[in-house]
Scaffold this motif. Structure first.
Motif, mmCIF file in Angstrom:
data_model
loop_
_atom_site.group_PDB
_atom_site.id
_atom_site.type_symbol
_atom_site.label_atom_id
_atom_site.label_comp_id
_atom_site.label_asym_id
_atom_site.label_seq_id
_atom_site.Cartn_x
_atom_site.Cartn_y
_atom_site.Cartn_z
ATOM 1 N N ALA A 82 23.020 5.073 73.359
ATOM 2 C CA ALA A 82 23.026 4.114 74.390
ATOM 3 C C ALA A 82 24.091 4.392 75.146
ATOM 4 O O ALA A 82 25.230 4.911 74.820
ATOM 5 N N GLU A 83 24.201 3.876 76.477
ATOM 6 C CA GLU A 83 25.434 4.077 77.415
ATOM 7 C C GLU A 83 26.450 3.128 76.933
ATOM 8 O O GLU A 83 27.672 3.822 77.015
ATOM 9 N N THR A 84 26.522 1.887 76.590
ATOM 10 C CA THR A 84 27.637 1.136 76.058
ATOM 11 C C THR A 84 28.210 1.124 74.803
ATOM 12 O O THR A 84 26.820 1.052 74.120
ATOM 13 N N PRO A 85 29.250 0.741 74.376
ATOM 14 C CA PRO A 85 29.241 0.522 72.575
ATOM 15 C C PRO A 85 28.597 -0.612 72.243
ATOM 16 O O PRO A 85 28.010 -0.608 71.233
ATOM 17 N N ARG A 86 28.477 -1.664 73.167
ATOM 18 C CA ARG A 86 27.529 -2.828 72.610
ATOM 19 C C ARG A 86 26.099 -2.714 72.455
ATOM 20 O O ARG A 86 25.584 -2.969 71.789
ATOM 21 N N GLU A 87 25.664 -1.923 73.542
ATOM 22 C CA GLU A 87 24.285 -1.457 73.259
ATOM 23 C C GLU A 87 23.784 -0.475 72.266
ATOM 24 O O GLU A 87 22.903 -0.569 71.566
ATOM 25 N N MET A 88 25.029 0.339 71.840
ATOM 26 C CA MET A 88 24.693 1.192 70.514
ATOM 27 C C MET A 88 24.822 0.121 69.341
ATOM 28 O O MET A 88 23.690 0.617 68.422
ATOM 29 N N ILE A 89 25.696 -0.503 69.250
ATOM 30 C CA ILE A 89 25.600 -1.346 68.044
ATOM 31 C C ILE A 89 24.372 -2.334 68.023
ATOM 32 O O ILE A 89 23.561 -2.222 66.847
ATOM 33 N N GLU A 90 23.943 -2.760 68.949
ATOM 34 C CA GLU A 90 22.789 -3.603 68.954
ATOM 35 C C GLU A 90 21.440 -2.844 68.824
ATOM 36 O O GLU A 90 20.493 -3.021 67.982
ATOM 37 N N GLY A 91 21.378 -1.580 69.404
ATOM 38 C CA GLY A 91 20.348 -0.661 69.319
ATOM 39 C C GLY A 91 20.274 -0.135 67.852
ATOM 40 O O GLY A 91 19.026 0.014 67.287
ATOM 41 N N ALA A 92 21.279 0.097 67.170
ATOM 42 C CA ALA A 92 21.311 0.789 65.792
ATOM 43 C C ALA A 92 21.100 -0.479 64.954
ATOM 44 O O ALA A 92 20.119 -0.287 63.943
ATOM 45 N N ALA A 93 21.400 -1.818 65.122
ATOM 46 C CA ALA A 93 21.070 -2.688 64.179
ATOM 47 C C ALA A 93 19.401 -2.904 64.466
ATOM 48 O O ALA A 93 18.835 -3.364 63.514
ATOM 49 N N LEU A 94 18.872 -3.167 65.731
ATOM 50 C CA LEU A 94 17.575 -3.437 65.973
ATOM 51 C C LEU A 94 16.563 -2.182 65.474
ATOM 52 O O LEU A 94 15.587 -2.624 64.894
ATOM 53 N N ALA A 95 16.905 -0.908 65.242
ATOM 54 C CA ALA A 95 16.406 0.109 64.942
ATOM 55 C C ALA A 95 16.036 -0.274 63.407
ATOM 56 O O ALA A 95 15.080 0.205 62.987
ATOM 57 N N PHE A 96 17.243 -0.526 62.663
ATOM 58 C CA PHE A 96 16.951 -0.525 61.365
ATOM 59 C C PHE A 96 16.183 -1.998 60.959
ATOM 60 O O PHE A 96 15.348 -1.846 59.882
ATOM 61 N N MET A 97 16.325 -3.065 61.777
ATOM 62 C CA MET A 97 15.505 -4.195 61.575
ATOM 63 C C MET A 97 14.118 -4.021 61.562
ATOM 64 O O MET A 97 13.381 -4.510 60.897
ATOM 65 N N ARG A 98 13.802 -3.206 62.785
ATOM 66 C CA ARG A 98 12.234 -2.752 62.986
ATOM 67 C C ARG A 98 11.520 -1.897 61.790
ATOM 68 O O ARG A 98 10.651 -1.925 61.370
ATOM 69 N N TYR A 99 12.694 -1.148 61.431
ATOM 70 C CA TYR A 99 12.279 -0.186 60.195
ATOM 71 C C TYR A 99 11.874 -1.121 59.149
ATOM 72 O O TYR A 99 10.785 -0.569 58.386
ATOM 73 N N VAL A 100 12.697 -1.935 58.567
ATOM 74 C CA VAL A 100 12.556 -2.900 57.418
ATOM 75 C C VAL A 100 11.221 -3.506 57.797
ATOM 76 O O VAL A 100 10.432 -3.790 56.869
ATOM 77 N N GLU A 101 11.232 -4.086 58.922
ATOM 78 C CA GLU A 101 9.884 -4.958 59.270
ATOM 79 C C GLU A 101 8.531 -4.153 59.334
ATOM 80 O O GLU A 101 7.261 -4.414 58.826
ATOM 81 N N GLU A 102 8.451 -3.018 59.774
ATOM 82 C CA GLU A 102 7.345 -2.082 60.177
ATOM 83 C C GLU A 102 6.880 -1.277 59.052
ATOM 84 O O GLU A 102 5.681 -0.945 58.961
#
Length: 207
Positions: A82-102
């Motif tokens: 992602a373009e910004t550090p905060r987007e990177m952090i949130e994107g990484a967290a969301l990717a893992f959360m979705r993996y656990v869920e899906e």
């Protein structure tokens, strides 16, 4: 009326079927509690077919773990571009959360102890290394000590992992909401990170 025979699966189709069945059984019973007999029974085949494709239980388990790791690493790697550090952090967290869920069966397999010492520990080490590489670039750009980047990557991935495990028993919080909370906590810490962190002097008050 005679029963119509089911079409025979190709070698690739059979292999994929056994991976799906094996993942479900390993998730439910763990490595030690799983047998080739049960996998074959659920797949409605004979035991030799399992051995033919994977050489046995350990071979099938290793393939399942590798596939799960490849999947989640690919998702997180894409998120941290992602373009910004905060987007990177949130994107990484969301990717893992979705993996656990899906893919709860996949996460259950990775979370359990394995005979080959693979699974979640290796996954987290690989993901933390990739996140650490991204943080190192950001640290260098802002004049911070880059040698600390792996430590912060480990802290971030550890936080995401434990929240992912917690959400298994507290599913009312969505993956997006959990990722937002993690990103807010991590970002506020990183944003105000001192260049040389030091312990607080216990003799000082009011901090």
């Amino acid at each position: 009326m005679s029963e119509v025979p089911r079409p025979r699966l190709t070698a690739v189709e059979r292999r994929n079927q056994l991976i799906e069945v094996g993942r479900a059984v390993f998730a439910e019973r763990g490595y030690e509690g799983t047998s080739v007999e049960e996998i074959a029974e659920r797949a409605k085949i004979s035991k030799p077919i399992v051995y033919e494709h994977f050489g046995g239980k350990e071979g099938l388990y290793a393939v399942i773990v590798d596939r799960e790791m490849e999947h989640v690493i690919a998702e997180i790697t894409e998120a941290i571009t992602a373009e910004t550090p905060r987007e990177m952090i949130e994107g990484a967290a969301l990717a893992f959360m979705r993996y656990v869920e899906e893919r709860p069966d996949g996460f259950a397999v990775l979370s359990r102890d394995s005979p080959t010492q693979s699974g979640l520990a290796n996954l987290l080490a690989e993901v933390a290394q990739r996140v650490g590489n991204v943080l190192r670039v950001q640290f260098e750009a802002f004049g911070y000590d880059t040698t600390a980047a792996p430590l912060y990557a480990q802290a971030l991935i550890g936080m995401v992992t434990f929240v992912g495990q917690w959400r298994e028993e507290h599913p009312r919080m969505s993956a997006e909401e959990a990722a937002a909370h993690i990103a807010a906590l991590a970002w506020m810490g990183l944003r105000h990170l001192p260049r040389k962190p030091a312990r607080i002097d216990p003799r000082r008050t009011g901090d």
